[in-house]
Design an enzyme around this catalytic site. Sequence first.
Site, PDB file in Angstrom:
ATOM      1  N   GLU A 293       0.852  -1.204   0.000  1.00  0.00           N
ATOM      2  CA  GLU A 293       0.000   0.000   0.000  1.00  0.00           C
ATOM      3  C   GLU A 293       0.880   1.245   0.000  1.00  0.00           C
ATOM      4  O   GLU A 293       1.654   1.474   0.925  1.00  0.00           O
ATOM      5  CB  GLU A 293      -0.901  -0.017   1.245  1.00  0.00           C
ATOM      6  CG  GLU A 293      -1.736   1.242   1.401  1.00  0.00           C
ATOM      7  CD  GLU A 293      -2.483   1.289   2.735  1.00  0.00           C
ATOM      8  OE1 GLU A 293      -2.795   0.217   3.309  1.00  0.00           O
ATOM      9  OE2 GLU A 293      -2.735   2.408   3.223  1.00  0.00           O
TER      10      GLU A 293
ATOM     11  N   ARG B 226       0.123  10.443   0.535  1.00  0.00           N
ATOM     12  CA  ARG B 226       0.426  11.507   1.504  1.00  0.00           C
ATOM     13  C   ARG B 226       1.575  12.366   1.044  1.00  0.00           C
ATOM     14  O   ARG B 226       1.968  13.299   1.741  1.00  0.00           O
ATOM     15  CB  ARG B 226       0.791  10.890   2.865  1.00  0.00           C
ATOM     16  CG  ARG B 226      -0.359  10.200   3.513  1.00  0.00           C
ATOM     17  CD  ARG B 226       0.013   9.679   4.892  1.00  0.00           C
ATOM     18  NE  ARG B 226      -0.782   8.518   5.182  1.00  0.00           N
ATOM     19  CZ  ARG B 226      -0.612   7.728   6.217  1.00  0.00           C
ATOM     20  NH1 ARG B 226       0.344   7.985   7.086  1.00  0.00           N
ATOM     21  NH2 ARG B 226      -1.389   6.690   6.387  1.00  0.00           N
TER      22      ARG B 226
ATOM     23  N   THR C 280      -4.614   5.997   2.059  1.00  0.00           N
ATOM     24  CA  THR C 280      -4.959   7.375   2.417  1.00  0.00           C
ATOM     25  C   THR C 280      -5.752   8.051   1.300  1.00  0.00           C
ATOM     26  O   THR C 280      -5.550   9.224   0.987  1.00  0.00           O
ATOM     27  CB  THR C 280      -3.701   8.208   2.793  1.00  0.00           C
ATOM     28  OG1 THR C 280      -2.777   7.387   3.518  1.00  0.00           O
ATOM     29  CG2 THR C 280      -4.068   9.388   3.686  1.00  0.00           C
TER      30      THR C 280
ATOM     31  N   LYS D 110     -10.853  -1.857   6.922  1.00  0.00           N
ATOM     32  CA  LYS D 110      -9.642  -1.484   7.653  1.00  0.00           C
ATOM     33  C   LYS D 110     -10.089  -0.974   9.024  1.00  0.00           C
ATOM     34  O   LYS D 110     -11.010  -0.152   9.108  1.00  0.00           O
ATOM     35  CB  LYS D 110      -8.918  -0.379   6.885  1.00  0.00           C
ATOM     36  CG  LYS D 110      -7.834   0.338   7.652  1.00  0.00           C
ATOM     37  CD  LYS D 110      -7.030   1.243   6.732  1.00  0.00           C
ATOM     38  CE  LYS D 110      -6.189   2.221   7.529  1.00  0.00           C
ATOM     39  NZ  LYS D 110      -4.939   2.575   6.846  1.00  0.00           N
TER      40      LYS D 110
HETATM   41  C1  3PG Z   1      -2.039   3.858   7.985  1.00  0.00           C
HETATM   42  O1  3PG Z   1      -2.288   4.746   7.203  1.00  0.00           O
HETATM   43  O2  3PG Z   1      -2.579   2.755   7.898  1.00  0.00           O
HETATM   44  C2  3PG Z   1      -1.148   4.145   9.132  1.00  0.00           C
HETATM   45  O3  3PG Z   1      -0.628   5.408   9.073  1.00  0.00           O
HETATM   46  C3  3PG Z   1      -0.066   3.160   9.312  1.00  0.00           C
HETATM   47  O4  3PG Z   1       0.149   3.179  10.647  1.00  0.00           O
HETATM   48  P1  3PG Z   1       1.583   2.951  11.283  1.00  0.00           P
HETATM   49  O5  3PG Z   1       2.511   3.957  10.650  1.00  0.00           O
HETATM   50  O6  3PG Z   1       1.372   3.188  12.755  1.00  0.00           O
HETATM   51  O7  3PG Z   1       1.985   1.530  10.971  1.00  0.00           O
END
Ligand code: 3PG
Length: 215
Positions: free
Chosen positions: A45, A49, A73, A133
């Site tokens: 994924e 961002r 995102t 999710k």
């Molecule tokens: C996401 O978008 O799923 C999270 O930002 C990932 O979370 P993490 O950086 O705490 O693993």
Amino acid sequence: MSSKTDTLLSILKLQPVVPVLVIEDAATAVPLARALVAGGLKAIEITLRTPAALDAIRAVANEVEGAVTGAGTILNAAQYEQAVEAGSKFIVSPGTTQELIDAANDYEAAFLPGAATASEVMGLREEGYQVMKFFPAEQAGGAAYLKSLSSPLAGTFFCPTGGISLSNARDYLSLPNVVCVGGSWVAPAHLVAAGDWAGITKLAAEAFALKTANP
Ligand code: 3PG
């Protein structure tokens, strides 16, 4: 179960951990994705961002054999469309809006929408979603919270993400309603900046070796 749900599950079940990437420099995307695939993590994924994200998705989708490229995102329909056009096979959102549900209906790509409460899960169930999710997993209540949703909301499956690492991934992966977890820990910024692809393959292989209750 709809064919889109089947497609989504077939992607998420490739591995216990989906790497969540924030790519600052598109030139790192291909070697990073190759390093993850070499460690067994094929579904990747790439979050929208950063300005480099769409170029990174395009490069990984075109150049990395064995990778299943996804976009994360995704916050609106325009980003949904851009991510699909760049080659994303799955689309991930931290939450859910009607605009995203409508966009998801327009494209083949599998959609993994975000939910964090029983009401949000129920709303997605009404839209035909069985796989979601759970975000932000640790901050929203962690594995204990998600476990307590498994009986009243049976038949719903989650990919928890947010605050998960090798040390707590097993707490989630042992739950009956978890198909995989997501996390950025397999691609730490300092290893990416150093070009330490072997180090990333090692983290990916450790993550790949985790067992899930729902193989
Ligand atoms: C996401 O978008 O799923 C999270 O930002 C990932 O979370 P993490 O950086 O705490 O693993």
